[in-house]
Design an enzyme around this catalytic site. Sequence first.
Site, PDB file in Angstrom:
ATOM      1  N   PRO A   2      49.446  43.963  38.581  1.00 33.07           N
ATOM      2  CA  PRO A   2      48.276  43.461  37.841  1.00 33.07           C
ATOM      3  C   PRO A   2      47.204  42.982  38.823  1.00 33.07           C
ATOM      4  O   PRO A   2      47.508  42.293  39.778  1.00 33.07           O
ATOM      5  CB  PRO A   2      48.836  42.273  37.055  1.00 33.07           C
ATOM      6  CG  PRO A   2      50.311  42.396  37.101  1.00 33.07           C
ATOM      7  CD  PRO A   2      50.654  43.188  38.323  1.00 33.07           C
ATOM      8  N   GLU A   3      45.980  43.384  38.590  1.00 33.56           N
ATOM      9  CA  GLU A   3      44.864  42.931  39.413  1.00 33.56           C
ATOM     10  C   GLU A   3      43.976  42.030  38.569  1.00 33.56           C
ATOM     11  O   GLU A   3      44.318  41.707  37.442  1.00 33.56           O
ATOM     12  CB  GLU A   3      44.089  44.140  39.945  1.00 33.56           C
ATOM     13  CG  GLU A   3      44.944  45.008  40.864  1.00 33.56           C
ATOM     14  CD  GLU A   3      44.146  46.131  41.527  1.00 33.56           C
ATOM     15  OE1 GLU A   3      42.920  45.980  41.657  1.00 33.56           O
ATOM     16  OE2 GLU A   3      44.758  47.132  41.917  1.00 33.56           O
TER      17      GLU A   3
END
Length: 280
Positions: A2-3
């Site tokens: 996840p960014e």
Amino acid sequence: MPELPEVETVRRGLNKVLKGEEIAGVEVLRQLSIGHPDAKKFAKGLTGKAFTTVDRRGKYLLINFKDGSGLAVHLRMSGRLLFLKETKPKGKFLRVAFKLKSGKQLHFEDMRVFGRLWYKEPALSFEEIIPTLGELGVEPLEELTGSYLHKVFKNKKQPIKSALLDQRLIAGVGNIYADESLFRAKLHPQTLAGNVTLTECNRLAEEIISVLSQAIKLGGSSVRDYTDSDGVNGNYQNTAYVYGRKGYACRVCQTPIERVRIVGRSSHFCPSCQKRKGSR
Ligand SMILES: [Zn+2]
């Protein structure tokens, strides 16, 4: 992994559903998932806490409670937060379960157990219990400018791709959005950061902001086993220009997308749209 956009999507979801909820009990199924303090104090400290707001700094979720205490969450590779409106059988990768007074639940699942949760006592700041938080660079959606990039890239002999991934320079940009921003800014990922001009930095800053905003609008990316707080996959992946598209035709010029490894990370680019310059 996840960014920023995925974490922001989770933040927005949690901010809505957790408002007014109170924690009735905490069950830690895997001690390794707890970063601070120990599992016992974590569970005890959070029991009875009433949610107020959910903030984000880089890829950290910072959940605040009425009494000034807090809960920080970093999802890392495979962590996810699920808000459950009714009781469901425990997931295989459930690490921490929060029972809420309303009967709903918040589950932290993490297959690879790299994700972490920290309980912040009211007297402490998040930075005091998570030192790396204090070292984070600018928030791209709030403070990023071309002149900032030009300043921090100056004299840097590292490829621009790895400079973009340095969380001490820009917080929250990871592999997917670094590749996408470089494509949109027409910069080869192996260009040395110190050789990028101010004009190019201006373009890059604009593209980073634009690509992150677009991804947030689309609900993040579903490249890994990431889901938002309701368990819904994001849609960004389908619109990517280069990430995960090795061998496919460039959406702009039809040249096959290439992939190289830069400082251990795979980097996707179009050799025609992103001409290499100033690299050795
Ligand atoms: Zn191209």
